[in-house]
Design an enzyme around this catalytic site. Structure first.
Site, short mmCIF file in Angstrom:
data_model
loop_
_atom_site.label_atom_id
_atom_site.label_comp_id
_atom_site.label_asym_id
_atom_site.label_seq_id
_atom_site.Cartn_x
_atom_site.Cartn_y
_atom_site.Cartn_z
N HIS A 114 0.82 -1.22 0.00
CA HIS A 114 0.00 0.00 0.00
C HIS A 114 0.86 1.27 0.00
O HIS A 114 1.40 1.68 1.02
CB HIS A 114 -0.93 0.00 1.22
CG HIS A 114 -1.99 1.06 1.15
ND1 HIS A 114 -3.24 0.83 0.63
CD2 HIS A 114 -2.00 2.35 1.52
CE1 HIS A 114 -3.96 1.93 0.68
NE2 HIS A 114 -3.23 2.88 1.23
N GLU A 128 -7.72 3.03 -8.84
CA GLU A 128 -8.68 3.33 -7.77
C GLU A 128 -9.98 3.91 -8.32
O GLU A 128 -9.96 4.80 -9.16
CB GLU A 128 -8.06 4.32 -6.78
CG GLU A 128 -8.93 4.55 -5.56
CD GLU A 128 -8.20 5.38 -4.52
OE1 GLU A 128 -7.90 4.84 -3.45
OE2 GLU A 128 -7.92 6.57 -4.78
N HIS A 163 -9.56 1.08 1.40
CA HIS A 163 -9.38 1.62 2.75
C HIS A 163 -10.65 1.27 3.52
O HIS A 163 -11.75 1.39 2.98
CB HIS A 163 -9.23 3.15 2.73
CG HIS A 163 -8.04 3.66 1.98
ND1 HIS A 163 -8.10 4.07 0.67
CD2 HIS A 163 -6.77 3.87 2.38
CE1 HIS A 163 -6.91 4.50 0.29
NE2 HIS A 163 -6.07 4.39 1.31
N GLU A 169 -10.77 3.43 8.80
CA GLU A 169 -9.48 4.06 9.09
C GLU A 169 -9.56 5.00 10.29
O GLU A 169 -8.69 4.96 11.16
CB GLU A 169 -9.02 4.83 7.84
CG GLU A 169 -7.72 5.59 8.01
CD GLU A 169 -7.22 6.24 6.73
OE1 GLU A 169 -7.97 6.23 5.72
OE2 GLU A 169 -6.09 6.75 6.74
FE FE2 Z 1 -3.85 4.92 1.70
#
Ligand code: FE2
Ligand code: BEZ
Length: 404
Positions: free
Chosen positions: A62, A142, A207, A210
């Protein structure tokens, strides 16, 4: 064929001495030197220092190369001020890092022993640097966008980036897919992207859980995300709950990054569906997201690996530094056990999660090797000292080719 006889091999779960490794693109045999010479009499010898160690190359699943220009631009300490500072400074940051700057970030990782990385790409501006990197790369295109009205446009843009990454034809470059997060991607977009990933056998990442702000927004449509969404995106509720988000990933084991704020039920679900957590302790600290509870991951049988995140939330792309920080952060865990666990998770377990045949000194694995000068005969606490003293990397092999 090459034969190397280091003082020590760290497999990474076992520490061996007096053994040799025969390798070409793959590790072909591990044993006594005389046995390997009988098997491969024409092999070349690799010269090594007296107190040498061979271990697998590290895997950083990542990183955000496109944000590599950041040093003091972004606001650290708490997630929402950081996210706002990313949005505010995005153009400058991205404009401030050209292909050369991103290649430097790849080289920094290589210097630090990272032989495979996962690049989460927002705009495909990092495609050239990732394609030209010496490492194995998972290029995570992404998808992002929570507004239903924008879904088709955003999907088309995402697909054109996926297609561009599919044009890169080089060994060790794997197009892959990233779903930004539960709060920022509309479920219709997630479904389409995951369907594509499944059909094309691509690795996926997201993600997830988080920040405390994300947890509160997903659970109760309140907290620090509320003004962000009502003002910028005219939304007063989250597009996914944590549960509905995970249900979309039921049939697609995914690398879930951060997961600091997940509760027992969510962790249980992650384990049940075969997901793997990417632990990025430095990013978590700098963005005020707290410390992941490794005991809670253990209780729920959740697998985890290590990542650096990008220079947008880190000061270095160095998994050794990341593991050293983790060693101190999780101070309630047994020191040597944790150091071994960290090294195992940053190599063989990461390779497993990414579906790659590397990360281990074992017959049949791709020869991604670090040759390190320890300058002294190692003790049984080698994993601890590797993290404390850093690596004196002498040579790096990827698929059996020396790279530098
Ligand atoms: Fe990230
Ligand atoms: C969104 O599209 O919802 C979004 C994009 C970036 C950050 C946060 C949310």
């Amino acid at each position: 064929m090459k034969i190397i006889t280091p003082e020590t091999i760290l497999s990474p779960t076992r520490q061996l001495s007096g053994m040799s490794i025969a390798f070409d693109t793959h590790i072909r045999a591990i044993g006594q030197l005389h046995e390997l010479l009988e098997q491969f009499p024409e092999a070349d010898f690799v010269e090594v220092p007296l107190h040498s160690l061979v271990m697998p190359g590290l895997i950083n699943p990542h990183v955000h190369l496109e944000f590599s220009a950041n040093k003091e631009t972004l606001k650290y300490g708490s997630f929402m001020p950081w996210l706002n500072s990313v949005i505010e400074n995005r153009e400058d940051l991205i404009g401030g890092c050209d292909a050369n700057c991103m290649s430097k970030a790849c080289d920094e990782m290589l210097k630090n022993g990272i032989t495979t990385f996962g690049a989460v790409s927002s705009y495909a501006l990092d495609l050239e640097a990732a394609a030209n990197a010496k490492q194995k790369v998972l290029f995570f295109n992404e998808v992002i966008g929570s507004q239903a009205t924008m879904a088709d446009t955003l999907y088309d843009d995402f697909m054109s980036r996926v297609e561009a990454s599919l044009q890169v034809k080089r060994e060790g470059f794997y197009p892959a897919i990233a779903i930004h997060s539960p709060y920022s991607v509309h479920p219709a977009l997630i479904k389409r992207a995951l369907k594509y990933a499944t059909q094309h056998n691509m690795v996926t990442t997201a993600h997830y859980m988080e920040s405390p702000a994300e947890q509160e927004w997903l659970a109760s449509n309140s907290g620090e995300f509320k003004p962000f969404f009502t003002e910028f995106l005219k939304q007063d509720y989250a597009v996914n709950t944590s549960e509905s988000f995970l249900s979309l990933f039921k049939d697609k084991p995914t690398l879930m990054t951060h997961v600091v704020q997940a509760d027992h039920g969510e962790l249980k679900q992650l384990a049940q569906d075969g997901h793997t957590v990417i632990h990025c302790p430095i990013s978590n600290r700098l963005l005020g997201n707290g410390t992941i509870d490794l005991e809670k991951l253990d209780v729920n049988k959740v697998s985890w690996v290590m990542g650096t995140d990008g220079l947008s939330s880190n000061y270095t792309l160095d998994l050794i530094e990341e593991m050293k920080i983790a060693l101190f952060m999780h101070a309630n865990r047994d020191l040597t056990t944790l150091a071994t666990e960290l090294l195992t998770n940053a190599t063989v377990n990461s390779a497993k999660a990414l579906g790659m045949n590397t990360g281990e000194i074992a017959v049949g694995k791709e020869a991604d090797l670090l040759i390190i000068d320890l300058e002294t005969t190692p003790s049984e606490q080698l994993p601890v000292h590797l993290l404390l003293h850093g690596y004196n990397i002498q040579k790096i092999y990827i698929n059996g080719n020396e790279v530098s």
